[in-house]
Design a protein around this motif. Structure first.
Motif, PDB file in Angstrom:
ATOM      1  N   LEU A  87       2.826   6.365 -16.533  1.00  0.00           N
ATOM      2  CA  LEU A  87       1.842   6.687 -15.481  1.00  0.00           C
ATOM      3  C   LEU A  87       2.480   7.611 -14.440  1.00  0.00           C
TER       4      LEU A  87
ATOM      5  N   ARG B   7       1.068  11.226 -13.377  1.00  0.00           N
ATOM      6  CA  ARG B   7       0.736  11.569 -11.984  1.00  0.00           C
ATOM      7  C   ARG B   7       1.501  12.815 -11.535  1.00  0.00           C
TER       8      ARG B   7
ATOM      9  N   VAL C 293      -3.303   5.627  -3.833  1.00  0.00           N
ATOM     10  CA  VAL C 293      -2.970   6.869  -4.548  1.00  0.00           C
ATOM     11  C   VAL C 293      -4.011   7.934  -4.199  1.00  0.00           C
ATOM     12  N   GLU C 294      -5.271   7.541  -4.166  1.00  0.00           N
ATOM     13  CA  GLU C 294      -6.327   8.522  -3.825  1.00  0.00           C
ATOM     14  C   GLU C 294      -6.108   9.083  -2.422  1.00  0.00           C
TER      15      GLU C 294
ATOM     16  N   VAL D 258      -3.389  11.636  -2.542  1.00  0.00           N
ATOM     17  CA  VAL D 258      -3.838  12.878  -3.192  1.00  0.00           C
ATOM     18  C   VAL D 258      -4.598  13.732  -2.171  1.00  0.00           C
TER      19      VAL D 258
HETATM   20  O1  LIG Z   1      -3.449   8.097 -10.477  1.00  0.00           O
HETATM   21  C1  LIG Z   1      -4.317   7.381 -11.006  1.00  0.00           C
HETATM   22  O2  LIG Z   1      -4.125   6.172 -11.252  1.00  0.00           O
HETATM   23  C2  LIG Z   1      -5.610   7.940 -11.349  1.00  0.00           C
HETATM   24  O3  LIG Z   1      -6.390   7.253 -11.993  1.00  0.00           O
HETATM   25  C3  LIG Z   1      -6.004   9.281 -10.840  1.00  0.00           C
HETATM   26  C4  LIG Z   1      -6.843   9.144  -9.566  1.00  0.00           C
HETATM   27  C5  LIG Z   1      -7.162  10.602  -9.127  1.00  0.00           C
HETATM   28  O4  LIG Z   1      -8.193  11.129  -9.556  1.00  0.00           O
HETATM   29  O5  LIG Z   1      -6.325  11.182  -8.412  1.00  0.00           O
HETATM   30  C6  LIG Z   1      -8.105   8.437  -9.889  1.00  0.00           C
HETATM   31  C7  LIG Z   1      -8.244   7.102  -9.675  1.00  0.00           C
HETATM   32  C8  LIG Z   1      -7.285   6.289  -8.905  1.00  0.00           C
HETATM   33  O6  LIG Z   1      -7.937   5.495  -7.985  1.00  0.00           O
HETATM   34  C9  LIG Z   1      -6.231   7.119  -8.291  1.00  0.00           C
HETATM   35  C10 LIG Z   1      -6.082   8.442  -8.519  1.00  0.00           C
END
Ligand SMILES: O=C(O)C(=O)C[C@]1(C(=O)O)C=C[C@@H](O)C=C1
Length: 265
Positions: free
Chosen positions: A19, A23, A200-201, A204
């Motif tokens: 993962l 990422r 994480v969101e 980002v």
């Molecule tokens: O990094 C993750 O775990 C993803 O699933 C990607 C992502 C994203 O689109 O940036 C989408 C869902 C999660 O809540 C966090 C980030």
């Protein structure tokens, strides 16, 4: 002619990275997306390029941009672009076989991954919702350059969103006991909850804002005093963060769910 894709369900996922490394790739893709938005913002909206349908010699009708994207995808397919599971065409029905021997990508996804393609939706969202937000209104007639920039944005955004398949695969493999009941029940809400990482969101959204500030800063406008309020940007950094919040992240999650729903087929 539809492309032939090898499937190897026996070893699904055996080539899936961690993962963290997935990422990392999403982080690197942010650079491509932010730069492509900045490049597209050089041109005004130029809506006749993608809204007006004109008759072609073949008797079919198309917008200039759709014609351009279809033709480029054919050429790219001929050199093997769509053999790469990270790439998903916008006009799948057109896609020919590669004319060169292709690289054999190790099977990393369930074969049903091929049926997850939300590019029609991405196309609509991009032209109807995103584009009018980050480019100036107007028409300078420079449609070929505009279509080239639109294609760069569309492909970068599509790659990011469909990368959700890899994210979903690794999450499934890390905790099949959590995902399997929700998949068997075809419970999209439960799957959505399982795959969410709010922190994480948040990271980002902050990071892409910072990237838009860094990559898109008007250098000539930086004052000696370094006054932040006088800085100008080619694309509003808050808007880039909003594009991720409202479209890119939700559509990535949609792809993750769509993939997981098929993961036990
Ligand atoms: O990094 C993750 O775990 C993803 O699933 C990607 C992502 C994203 O689109 O940036 C989408 C869902 C999660 O809540 C966090 C980030």
């Amino acid at each position: 002619m539809a492309r032939v894709v090898e499937s190897d369900s026996g070893s699904v996922g055996s080539n899936v990275p961690s993962l963290d490394s997935i990422r990392e790739s999403l982080i690197r893709q942010e650079d491509t997306i932010v730069f492509s938005l900045i490049e597209r913002a050089k041109f005004p909206l130029n809506s006749p390029a993608f809204e007006e349908y004109r008759y072609l010699d073949s008797g079919n009708s198309s917008s200039l941009t759709e014609f351009f994207v279809r033709e480029i995808e054919i050429i790219q397919a001929k050199v093997g672009r769509y053999e790469n599971p990270e790439e998903n065409p916008f006009f799948l029905e057109n896609i020919p076989q590669s004319v060169f021997p292709t690289h054999k990508y190790p099977p990393a996804l369930h074969p049903k991954a091929l049926s997850v393609n939300i590019n029609k939706r991405i196309w609509d969202v991009y032209f109807k919702e995103l584009l009018p937000l980050f480019v100036k209104p107007g028409d300078d007639g420079n449609y070929p350059s505009t279509a080239t920039s639109d294609l760069a944005c569309l492909q970068a955004i599509s790659r990011r969103i469909h990368y959700g398949k890899f994210v979903a695969e690794v999450k499934f493999r890390d905790a099949p006991q959590d995902y399997e009941p929700a998949i068997r029940a075809q419970d999209t809400e439960a799957l959505m909850k399982l795959l969410m990482f709010e922190k994480v969101e948040e990271m980002v959204k902050k990071r892409v804002q910072k990237k838009a500030e860094t990559f898109g800063q008007e250098v000539k406008c930086i004052t000696d005093s370094g006054d932040e309020s006088e800085k100008k940007y080619k694309v509003d950094p808050l808007l880039v963060s909003r594009i991720y919040r409202e479209w890119l992240i939700p559509l990535t999650k949609l792809v993750e769910v769509e993939y997981l729903l098929r993961r036990l087929d």
